[in-house]
Design a protein around this motif. Structure first.
Motif, short mmCIF file in Angstrom:
data_model
loop_
_atom_site.label_atom_id
_atom_site.label_comp_id
_atom_site.label_asym_id
_atom_site.label_seq_id
_atom_site.Cartn_x
_atom_site.Cartn_y
_atom_site.Cartn_z
N ASP A 201 82.68 46.85 49.82
CA ASP A 201 81.27 47.17 50.09
C ASP A 201 80.68 46.19 51.09
OD1 ASP A 201 81.33 49.33 48.37
OD2 ASP A 201 80.45 48.23 46.69
N GLU A 202 80.98 44.89 50.91
CA GLU A 202 80.47 43.89 51.84
C GLU A 202 81.05 44.10 53.23
OE1 GLU A 202 79.60 39.91 49.20
OE2 GLU A 202 81.70 40.45 49.55
N GLU A 203 82.33 44.39 53.31
CA GLU A 203 82.97 44.62 54.61
C GLU A 203 82.34 45.81 55.31
OE1 GLU A 203 87.17 44.98 53.98
OE2 GLU A 203 87.39 42.89 53.42
N ALA A 204 82.10 46.87 54.58
CA ALA A 204 81.49 48.07 55.16
C ALA A 204 80.07 47.76 55.64
CB ALA A 204 81.47 49.20 54.15
N LEU A 205 79.32 47.02 54.85
CA LEU A 205 77.95 46.66 55.24
C LEU A 205 77.94 45.77 56.47
CD1 LEU A 205 74.94 46.81 54.73
CD2 LEU A 205 75.19 44.93 53.10
N ILE A 206 78.84 44.81 56.52
CA ILE A 206 78.93 43.93 57.69
C ILE A 206 79.23 44.75 58.94
CG2 ILE A 206 80.26 42.08 58.80
CD1 ILE A 206 80.63 40.92 55.91
N GLU B 41 79.43 32.20 57.00
CA GLU B 41 80.52 32.93 56.34
C GLU B 41 80.72 34.29 56.99
OE1 GLU B 41 80.38 31.43 51.73
OE2 GLU B 41 78.91 32.91 52.38
N ILE B 42 79.62 34.97 57.29
CA ILE B 42 79.70 36.29 57.91
C ILE B 42 80.35 36.18 59.29
CG2 ILE B 42 78.39 38.28 58.74
CD1 ILE B 42 78.23 37.96 55.70
N GLU B 43 79.89 35.21 60.08
CA GLU B 43 80.45 35.04 61.42
C GLU B 43 81.93 34.68 61.36
OE1 GLU B 43 79.64 32.67 65.60
OE2 GLU B 43 78.53 32.07 63.80
N LYS B 44 82.30 33.78 60.45
CA LYS B 44 83.71 33.39 60.33
C LYS B 44 84.55 34.59 59.91
CE LYS B 44 86.79 29.98 58.34
NZ LYS B 44 86.92 28.80 57.51
N TYR B 45 84.06 35.37 58.95
CA TYR B 45 84.77 36.58 58.53
C TYR B 45 84.97 37.50 59.73
CZ TYR B 45 85.31 41.35 56.93
OH TYR B 45 85.74 42.63 56.78
N TRP B 46 83.90 37.75 60.48
CA TRP B 46 83.96 38.69 61.59
C TRP B 46 84.93 38.21 62.67
CZ3 TRP B 46 82.34 43.54 61.93
CH2 TRP B 46 82.43 44.16 63.16
N THR B 47 84.82 36.93 63.03
CA THR B 47 85.67 36.44 64.12
C THR B 47 87.14 36.39 63.72
OG1 THR B 47 85.16 34.14 63.53
CG2 THR B 47 83.85 35.14 65.29
N THR B 48 87.43 36.09 62.46
CA THR B 48 88.83 36.07 62.04
C THR B 48 89.38 37.48 61.88
OG1 THR B 48 88.23 35.84 59.72
CG2 THR B 48 88.71 33.82 60.92
N ARG B 49 88.53 38.41 61.55
CA ARG B 49 88.98 39.78 61.30
C ARG B 49 89.01 40.63 62.56
NH1 ARG B 49 88.53 43.28 56.65
NH2 ARG B 49 90.65 43.92 56.36
N TYR B 50 87.99 40.47 63.40
CA TYR B 50 87.82 41.40 64.52
C TYR B 50 87.84 40.76 65.89
CZ TYR B 50 86.47 44.57 60.81
OH TYR B 50 86.46 45.33 59.68
#
Length: 75
Positions: free
Chosen positions: A32-37, A62-71
């Motif tokens: 759910d968090e991933e979809a919302l982000i 945390e959001i930025e780190k998640y996004w940059t490592t994932r995408y």
């Protein structure tokens, strides 16, 4: 007194280690968090604070780190 000070520093280093582990495990996001982000990123772009404001308990970092490592893309 010296023993008290010494044990206090041991406690703080143990607390610091536990805090670091907590931060690492927080980078696990639910579906759910991933979809919302993803939806929020498509709407507002790299406005991490705005996105984090929609997810309780998450920071912009945390959001930025998640996004940059994932995408992140190599150009």
């Amino acid at each position: 007194m010296a023993d008290f000070t010494h044990s206090s520093s041991d406690d703080s280093s143990a607390h610091s280690t536990a805090e670091e582990s907590s931060k690492e495990s927080k980078l696990e996001f639910s579906e759910d968090e991933e979809a919302l982000i993803t939806r929020m990123f498509n709407l507002v772009g790299e406005r991490w604070t705005l996105i984090a404001g929609r997810i309780p308990g998450r920071t912009a970092e945390e959001i930025e780190k998640y996004w940059t490592t994932r995408y992140s893309t190599s150009q």
